[in-house]
Design an enzyme around this catalytic site. Structure first.
Site, short mmCIF file in Angstrom:
data_model
loop_
_atom_site.label_atom_id
_atom_site.label_comp_id
_atom_site.label_asym_id
_atom_site.label_seq_id
_atom_site.Cartn_x
_atom_site.Cartn_y
_atom_site.Cartn_z
N LYS A 184 0.84 -1.20 0.00
CA LYS A 184 0.00 0.00 0.00
C LYS A 184 0.88 1.26 0.00
CE LYS A 184 -3.46 -2.77 -0.03
NZ LYS A 184 -4.26 -3.35 1.02
C1 LIG Z 1 -5.19 -4.37 1.61
C2 LIG Z 1 -6.67 -4.30 1.61
C3 LIG Z 1 -7.45 -4.54 2.77
C4 LIG Z 1 -6.94 -5.12 4.05
O1 LIG Z 1 -5.83 -4.57 4.57
P1 LIG Z 1 -4.80 -5.46 5.45
O2 LIG Z 1 -4.02 -4.37 6.11
O3 LIG Z 1 -4.02 -6.28 4.51
O4 LIG Z 1 -5.60 -6.25 6.41
C5 LIG Z 1 -8.81 -4.31 2.69
N1 LIG Z 1 -9.39 -3.91 1.57
C6 LIG Z 1 -8.70 -3.71 0.43
C7 LIG Z 1 -9.40 -3.26 -0.80
C8 LIG Z 1 -7.32 -3.92 0.42
O5 LIG Z 1 -6.63 -3.75 -0.73
#
Ligand SMILES: *Cc1c(COP(=O)(O)O)cnc(C)c1O
Length: 385
Positions: A184
């Site tokens: 991210k």
């Molecule tokens: C990465 C992601 C999540 C969850 O995040 P984590 O930190 O990996 O638990 C939820 N929704 C979307 C669309 C994501 O890309």
């Protein structure tokens, strides 16, 4: 061609990040210390929200949000199927029912018209996902929320740094979730956060994150002394460590430059790919400014002699770490067991057949970008009708 594998996403950790983390390891608090408060404040300030509550990961943060929104058995929550499973799972954790609404085939985001078709007296909330970093049509979604009295929880895992009509994502709905997974925009290893302007949601989220326990005398039923605390509902241990929080604050300083570099890469991709008729570049609504978590190419399958699978495999062979975002959630075996059927969100299913995500992360060098472009041209050229 390349002799090293180029992943689709990757973190950028610099010496300042490393020094920050080492300093925390030498300090008194490894968890639930001053760095959590700092990080929450820094993220809240960045997006312009009143409050932020850090969680151990983005999924836990989404669970906190569905809890705080009061989702329970029999409640329906509308979201998109073109997302990571966590966007829907957070409803199931609270024993709610997930209802998938189809996408807008231009933006790939959840369609407000399709949302309205799925609203029933049982609907309690909407979870729009800002797919790839482009904000969903929030004005239209908020109008529906007002009309039908629904809570809006934004899954902004892709959209830290994005804006909608000139405003940063993170303040526009009841609650907004960001993820700090390494692919991210910024990372804490694992981590997530909810931003909100509501003190009521803030208090619930803080308590939910730590077992449902409070030490706040103003809300305790009794008070036996300074050691006393009350567990008032079933919460979880969803706390972020101070090590992660300090890393997050250090990373946040670089967020804008990370997003700018992502935009440079997008520009280079678009300039070449918009001229190739067999592929379609992402469409952006004028009122949105994406922070570009993902770059998705749509293959015009009717103009190609080969399948998406072949294009994918050819690119992988050239060391280009392509990916597919996402397998529609309602077609995952667990959801099929729950009774969700193929054919229920046709535009989502059709889009899925033809999409490929290309590598996109700020640490990519110009040569990496060039390699991706050349590989796509080669593979698409080879398979041209
Ligand atoms: C990465 C992601 C999540 C969850 O995040 P984590 O930190 O990996 O638990 C939820 N929704 C979307 C669309 C994501 O890309």
């Amino acid at each position: 061609m390349r002799d090293t594998y180029l992943p689709y996403g990757k973190q950028w950790i610099d010496d300042a990040d490393i020094e920050t983390v080492v300093n925390i390891l030498k300090s008194d608090y490894l968890t639930t210390g001053p760095n959590i408060i700092d990080f929450e404040q820094n993220v809240a300030n960045y997006v312009g929200a009143k409050f932020a509550v850090a969680f151990s990961n983005g999924t836990a943060a989404l669970h906190g949000a569905t809890f705080a929104a009061g989702i329970g058995e029999g409640d329906e929550v509308i979201t998109t199927s073109l997302t990571f499973a966590a966007s829907a799972n957070c409803v199931l954790y609270q024993r709610g029912t997930v209802v998938f609404a189809d996408i807008d085939s231009k933006t790939y985001n959840i369609s407000p018209t399709e949302i309205e078709k799925k609203i029933t007296p049982e609907t309690k909330a909407i979870i729009p996902v800002h797919f790839t970093g482009q904000p969903a049509q929030l004005d239209e979604i908020h109008a529906l929320a007002k009309k039908y009295n629904l809570v809006v929880i934004e899954d902004a895992a892709h959209a830290l740094g994005a804006t909608y009509k000139g405003k940063k994502i993170g303040t526009l709905s009841d609650m907004t979730m960001f993820s700090f997974h390494p692919v991210k925009h910024i990372t804490t290893g694992e981590g997530g956060i909810i931003t909100t302007n509501s003190k009521e949601y803030y208090d619930k989220l803080v308590q939910f994150r730590s077992h449902g326990i409070t030490r706040n005398p103003s809300i305790m039923k009794e008070n036996h002394g300074p050691w006393y605390y009350e567990m008032q509902f079933l919460g979880y241990n969803y706390r972020m460590t101070d090590i992660q929080a300090a890393l997050g604050s250090s990373q946040l300083k670089k967020l804008d430059s990370f997003v700018n570099r992502r935009k440079e890469i997008i520009k280079a991709y678009n300039e070449v790919f918009e001229k190739i008729s067999q592929i379609q570049i992402p469409y952006q609504l004028p009122e949105t400014d994406s922070s570009w978590h993902l770059y998705i190419l749509k293959l015009n399958l009717d103009q190609l002699t080969v399948s998406r699978k072949e294009v994918f495999e050819e690119l992988q062979k050239l060391n280009i770490g392509v990916n597919v975002h996402y397998i529609p959630v309602h077609t995952l075996p667990y959801y099929e067991q729950l009774g969700y059927k193929k054919g229920s969100v046709p535009l989502t299913e059709k889009l899925y057949e033809g999409i490929i995500s290309l590598p996109l992360f700020p640490l990519m060098q110009d040569q990496d970008v060039e390699d991706v472009i050349e590989a796509v041209k080669l593979v698409i050229g080879k398979v041209k009708k």
